[in-house]
Design an enzyme around this catalytic site. Structure first.
Site, short mmCIF file in Angstrom:
data_model
loop_
_atom_site.label_atom_id
_atom_site.label_comp_id
_atom_site.label_asym_id
_atom_site.label_seq_id
_atom_site.Cartn_x
_atom_site.Cartn_y
_atom_site.Cartn_z
N ASP A 218 0.69 -0.93 0.09
CA ASP A 218 0.43 0.06 0.19
C ASP A 218 1.09 1.44 -0.08
O ASP A 218 0.85 2.16 -0.75
CB ASP A 218 -0.76 0.05 1.15
CG ASP A 218 -1.84 -1.12 1.35
OD1 ASP A 218 -2.10 -1.54 0.20
OD2 ASP A 218 -2.82 -1.22 2.33
N ARG B 129 -0.04 4.96 16.58
CA ARG B 129 -0.29 5.94 15.46
C ARG B 129 0.47 8.15 16.38
O ARG B 129 0.85 8.68 15.36
CB ARG B 129 -1.32 6.47 15.04
CG ARG B 129 -2.29 4.85 14.84
CD ARG B 129 -0.51 4.55 13.64
NE ARG B 129 -1.71 2.81 13.12
CZ ARG B 129 -0.54 2.47 12.75
NH1 ARG B 129 0.57 2.52 12.32
NH2 ARG B 129 -1.28 1.92 11.07
N ASP C 144 -7.13 4.00 12.20
CA ASP C 144 -5.67 4.79 12.45
C ASP C 144 -5.86 6.21 11.23
O ASP C 144 -5.17 6.53 11.84
CB ASP C 144 -4.77 4.18 11.65
CG ASP C 144 -4.82 2.37 12.44
OD1 ASP C 144 -4.37 2.65 13.49
OD2 ASP C 144 -4.62 1.25 11.79
N SER D 94 -4.68 -8.83 7.06
CA SER D 94 -3.80 -7.19 7.10
C SER D 94 -3.12 -7.04 8.70
O SER D 94 -4.48 -7.61 9.45
CB SER D 94 -4.95 -6.05 6.62
OG SER D 94 -4.32 -5.11 7.21
N1 ARG Z 1 -7.78 -2.51 15.33
C1 ARG Z 1 -6.67 -1.99 15.79
C2 ARG Z 1 -7.43 -0.35 16.29
O1 ARG Z 1 -7.67 0.27 15.18
C3 ARG Z 1 -5.65 -2.10 14.93
C4 ARG Z 1 -5.73 -1.70 14.17
C5 ARG Z 1 -4.15 -2.18 12.52
N2 ARG Z 1 -4.16 -1.52 11.78
C6 ARG Z 1 -3.96 -1.82 10.48
N3 ARG Z 1 -3.80 -0.59 9.94
N4 ARG Z 1 -4.12 -2.58 11.00
O2 ARG Z 1 -5.95 -0.06 16.45
#
Ligand code: ARG
Length: 406
Positions: A14, A94, A123, A174
């Site tokens: 990506d 993040r 995110d 993912s």
């Molecule tokens: N669901 C979790 C969160 O919102 C993990 C997200 C993982 N992010 C990703 N881009 N695969 O914090």
């Protein structure tokens, strides 16, 4: 001269495609920034990949120490667990990545930052809100939210531009990972009834195949911060990494969570967080010894707020600062040692001790040495039960049939 943008670059498909896509659609020079926070990736390889994909410059920042000191340990001290299950690994990383993006943009004279998040997840919110708080003048570009490419189209786009498509892209999952945990989404996991197949796990042994003999770990805390493991003093990063190995080997830290995303979607997420699971459990056990009942009750409410705040991308807020100050204060006597037993997927606290312990043997014991005055209970109970008795006499008591007694 083209304007510059700093892109948070993971090395995956990506963000590699994003480099080319930004060049083509925004005509900007792309500088990549890869933040090392313990995702077990080879930074040299990632750097080279970024340059091959068309980045004008590829920055790497080892931020493991910062991550642990300013994000992971404060969350541990708070006992932050989203919806009682998720230790918030991705959510905690993040704001740090956003901060480092902003710093790099300032350093490089860039007018924008970019990230690879889609428009469906948490995110994007965490990045955008954090950047807006830290540097409102910077534009945020999110190619994956804008381009509207399906997975197939994205792969075709990559091939057309000579971006290598790794075999792992065949994997339907993912994945995001850092020191505090690993998350796995998509593929068969999107069926919440389907048991996570063994192949999604990378950090934890299947409990059934874990050693028959249990392992014991002793974690030393100072003011709520883990400072030693099995008698050895360690910096936070090393402690987490070592504990990760031991707990993962014993199958500890698998989490299967149907969680509420900020954007209104329920999503099934699988996590592996061996070190976080053990540390959160041990920390709570030490708090149970060193905080009063009222402190514990109040702190539990704060933990809930704090976890939501982290999850919802509100790290750089005044409320965060206030809660963090409370949490720090609450930890001033959370010092001591906790022993945890790891066995076939289970972690159990089996011992705890502290120089600041509120546990009193002479008050608790039923053996000789008892100093608790049992006769004093009588008067206490009389007054404690007084409003109960009064109300029951006047208004009756609902009994098992659901009827008030006459
Ligand atoms: N669901 C979790 C969160 O919102 C993990 C997200 C993982 N992010 C990703 N881009 N695969 O914090």
């Amino acid at each position: 001269m083209a304007e510059k943008v700093v892109l948070a670059y993971s090395g995956g498909l990506d963000t590699s495609v994003a480099i080319k896509w930004i060049e083509e659609n925004y005509h900007m020079d792309v500088i990549t920034l890869t933040v090392e926070i313990g995702g077990e990736r080879d930074m040299d390889v990632i750097q080279q990949k970024a340059l091959n994909a068309g980045a004008v410059k590829a920055l790497v920042h080892d931020a493991r120490g910062l991550f642990v000191k300013y994000f992971v340990f404060p969350a541990l001290q708070a006992d932050a667990l989203y919806e009682g299950q998720y230790p918030l690994a991705t959510a905690l990383a993040r704001p740090l990545i956003a901060k480092l993006l902003v710093d790099a943009a300032t350093e490089e004279g860039a007018s924008a930052v970019a990230h690879g998040c889609t428009g469906k997840g948490n995110d994007q919110v965490r990045f955008d809100v954090s950047v807006a708080a830290l540097a409102p003048h910077l534009k945020v570009i999110a190619p994956a939210r804008e381009w509207g490419l399906t997975r197939e189209e994205e792969i075709a786009y990559a091939q057309k531009h000579g971006i290598p498509v790794p075999v792992t892209v065949a994997s339907p999952y993912s994945i995001d990972a850092n020191l505090w945990g690993r998350s796995i989404e998509c593929g068969v996991l999107e069926d919440p009834w389907a048991e996570p197949p063994e192949e999604v796990f990378a950090w934890t042994k299947a409990p059934a195949n874990a050693p028959d003999e249990p392992a014991y770990v002793e974690i030393g805390f100072e003011r709520g911060i883990p400072v030693s493991l099995n008698g050895k003093e360690m910096d936070g990063v090393s402690l987490i990494q070592e504990l990760h190995q031991i707990a993962g080997e014993h199958g500890v830290g698998r989490i299967d969570h149907v969680e509420n995303r900020l954007v209104g979607i329920k999503s099934r997420e699988v996590y592996e967080a061996p070190a976080a699971t053990v540390l959160l459990m041990a920390h709570k056990a030490l708090e149970a010894m060193t905080l009063s009942k009222d402190q514990l009750r109040f702190k539990e409410k704060v933990a809930l707020e704090y976890a939501d705040l982290i999850y919802n991308g509100l790290w750089f807020t005044a409320l965060h600062q206030d809660i963090a100050a409370y949490v720090q204060s609450s930890q001033r006597h959370v010092t001591g040692m906790v022993r945890v037993k790891l066995h076939k997927g289970n972690a159990t606290v089996v011992g705890r001790k502290s120089p600041k312990s509120l546990y009193s043997y002479s008050l608790a014991t039923y053996d000789k040495g008892d100093v608790f005055d049992q006769s004093a209970s009588l008067g206490f109970i009389h007054i404690w039960g007084l409003p109960v008795k009064t109300q029951a006499q006047v208004q009756g008591v609902e009994q098992m049939e659901g009827e008030a007694a006459p």
